[in-house]
Scaffold this active site. Structure first.
Site, mmCIF file in Angstrom:
data_model
loop_
_atom_site.group_PDB
_atom_site.id
_atom_site.type_symbol
_atom_site.label_atom_id
_atom_site.label_comp_id
_atom_site.label_asym_id
_atom_site.label_seq_id
_atom_site.Cartn_x
_atom_site.Cartn_y
_atom_site.Cartn_z
ATOM 1 N N SER A 145 0.830 -1.202 0.000
ATOM 2 C CA SER A 145 0.000 0.000 0.000
ATOM 3 C C SER A 145 0.865 1.253 0.000
ATOM 4 C CB SER A 145 -0.913 0.024 1.230
ATOM 5 O OG SER A 145 -1.683 1.210 1.236
ATOM 6 N N LYS A 202 -4.741 -6.428 3.876
ATOM 7 C CA LYS A 202 -4.641 -5.354 2.882
ATOM 8 C C LYS A 202 -6.035 -4.951 2.394
ATOM 9 C CE LYS A 202 -2.817 -2.635 -0.298
ATOM 10 N NZ LYS A 202 -3.870 -2.398 -1.293
ATOM 11 N N HIS A 205 -7.567 -2.850 5.010
ATOM 12 C CA HIS A 205 -6.945 -1.527 4.880
ATOM 13 C C HIS A 205 -7.651 -0.717 3.799
ATOM 14 C CE1 HIS A 205 -4.334 1.029 2.396
ATOM 15 N NE2 HIS A 205 -3.727 1.398 3.508
ATOM 16 N N ASN A 206 -7.866 -1.332 2.640
ATOM 17 C CA ASN A 206 -8.507 -0.618 1.541
ATOM 18 C C ASN A 206 -9.953 -0.268 1.867
ATOM 19 O OD1 ASN A 206 -6.084 -1.167 0.294
ATOM 20 N ND2 ASN A 206 -6.987 -1.845 -1.618
ATOM 21 N N GLU A 209 -9.952 2.604 4.066
ATOM 22 C CA GLU A 209 -9.632 3.747 3.206
ATOM 23 C C GLU A 209 -10.897 4.281 2.529
ATOM 24 O OE1 GLU A 209 -7.570 3.981 -1.106
ATOM 25 O OE2 GLU A 209 -6.320 3.075 0.448
#
Length: 502
Positions: A145, A202, A205-206, A209
């Protein structure tokens, strides 16, 4: 270059190129390959690249031949055009990365490592890890990232896969990752867990986001629509917010956006951008997987739907000419910034409280996934992986690490003393912002979803008793009773027991 290379990388789009340069900056020699071999030649002969410890290869066989044992091959595959054509011996429905992996299995030896650094669905990584390990090889599925800049100068890296692969890639990954801490020497890279754990983290995380960006957009829209703020005023607000609890990369770049003017027209560029947002799919994955697990990740789901409705531009334009709603502003503040200040602070508090709920949901989903897939995730250190290099990097993440240090088995971030106090102190302002948005007809779906989640989570009783009664009435789905814990399930013949309708 006579010596064998430390690592090979296939896929020379911008992310791949920048990772190669990052690796070479840190003393590692890299062999590179791309299906379009002219791209290999252009890259290794480019200004600033020529003369570095980077070897261009024109086939996978040549790439493998240039690697020191145990070989490490990283795949940064962006699209089908970037990979070798699928031959007759390969399954025609196989994905591009599966085709490359199958070819590599035939070229590598036991103990070698295949690394997937793309935005891959964790289920594919679970499957590929097992297949690759069955051939005597090792597999790493890693989240990377930080975008193009992060790849070049230090991304957040979230590796999972075969545990035996970690010692073989650790030095390279931690060297090229972002660094944080008082001495800027703590790498934003640590082993996440077995098989698909890295890509799952991940994905979360996205998803976070997505939520962060939507919440910031709603704060912007309230400042602009409810208070009538100019871009200069918006710049000052976000600059101030970036000095406190909301200090983060996304707040920083939002501040910067409000300062940029279009050289062609002289107008602020943000006002000229079409209000339709794109998405690459990881937010949708998180939402779908939350539903599979039965956990309420409402912020990411709301953020995905917000992008979906933004894409309905033509339909919204038509509807705007037909459907009525309020148009008033929260205050008629004029040009006096001081008059707007109290409500600006309320919006800041609403943003912070909603952000806490978003991260709380993300962590609850990771906890549920870890249990479902038998991953041993370390939730405090995961927050530090995101502390630098990535899109959601923020000072706020230090507080999450501290929360799990205090209570390793923390059920929900909202129960930690710091976050409990932060939300409670923001609650009155948060509710006022949501109430004002509803009164003025300003859409704030993420603020509203966050508040609904908070109120639902803190409620000992919810109306699901009626819902379960409805399900039992029409479908005999049964129910449990509060006055008979541990007993049941129960079923009622509702038609027989009901009051006879008049």
């Amino acid at each position: 270059m006579a010596d064998k290379c430390d690592i090979g990388l296939m896929g020379l789009a911008v992310m791949g190129q920048n990772l190669v340069l990052n690796m070479e900056d840190h003393g590692f020699s890299v062999a590179v390959f791309n299906r379009t071999t002219s791209k290999v030649d252009d890259f290794i002969n480019a200004e600033g690249v020529k003369g570095r410890k980077i070897v261009g290869c024109h086939s996978l066989e040549e790439l493998v031949a240039h690697l020191a044992r145990p070989r490490k091959v990283m795949l940064m595959i962006k699209s089908p055009d970037a990979v070798p054509a699928i031959t007759e011996r390969l399954y025609p429905e196989v994905s591009p990365i599966d085709a490359v992996i199958e070819q590599l299995i035939g070229l590598l030896e036991p103990g070698d490592v295949i690394i997937d650094g793309g935005n891959t669905n964790f289920r594919d990584t679970e499957r590929r890890t097992r297949v690759v390990e069955s051939k005597g090889l090792l597999y790493v599925g890693t989240g990377v990232s930080g975008g193009e800049e992060g790849a070049r100068f230090g991304p957040s890296i979230m590796p999972g896969g075969s545990p035996k692969a970690w010692p073989l890639v650790k030095e390279i990954f931690q060297a090229i990752s972002a660094k944080v801490g008082p001495n800027q020497d703590i790498p934003c890279c640590e082993w996440v867990g077995d098989r698909g754990a890295g890509h799952y983290v991940k994905m979360v995380h996205n998803g976070i986001e997505y939520g962060d960006m939507q919440l910031i957009c709603e704060a912007y829209w309230m400042l602009k629509q409810a208070l009538g703020m100019s871009n200069d005023e918006l710049y000052d607000v976000f600059a101030q917010w970036n000095q406190g609890e909301l200090d983060s990369y996304l707040i920083e770049i939002t501040r910067d956006i409000f300062s940029v003017k279009d050289p062609e027209t002289g107008q602020y560029l943000v006002d000229l951008i079409l209000d339709t947002a794109g998405a690459k799919g990881t937010g949708k994955w998180m939402s779908q997987l939350a539903l599979d697990l039965g956990v309420p990740s409402t912020l990411v789901t709301t953020a995905v739907y917000a992008r979906s409705i933004s894409a309905m531009k033509d339909a919204r334009v038509r509807a705007s000419k037909v459907l009525a709603g309020p148009t008033a502003r929260a205050c008629d503040c004029g040009a006096d910034p001081a008059a707007k200040k109290p409500f600006v602070e309320k919006i800041r508090k609403a943003l912070y409280a909603s952000k806490i709920c978003s991260y709380a949901q993300g962590y609850v989903q990771m906890q549920a996934a870890a249990k479902e897939h038998d991953w041993k995730l370390n939730f405090g250190p995961i927050a530090l992986l995101w502390r630098g290099g990535c899109i959601i990097r923020a000072t706020f993440l230090e507080r999450i690490k501290e929360a799990f240090d205090r209570t390793p088995g923390l059920e929900n971030l909202l129960l930690d003393p710091y976050f409990k106090q932060a939300v409670e102190s923001s609650q009155e302002a948060w509710r006022d912002v949501v109430k004002t948005a509803i009164t003025l007809g300003i859409p704030t779906p993420a603020f509203t979803a966050a508040l609904a989640y908070y109120d639902s989570y803190r409620s000992e009783r919810l109306p699901a008793n009626l819902l379960q009664a409805q399900r039992d009435y029409f479908g005999a789905h049964t129910y449990h009773r509060v006055d008979k814990p541990g007993e049941g399930p129960f079923h009622t013949d509702w038609i027989r027991e009901r009051k006879t309708p008049k």
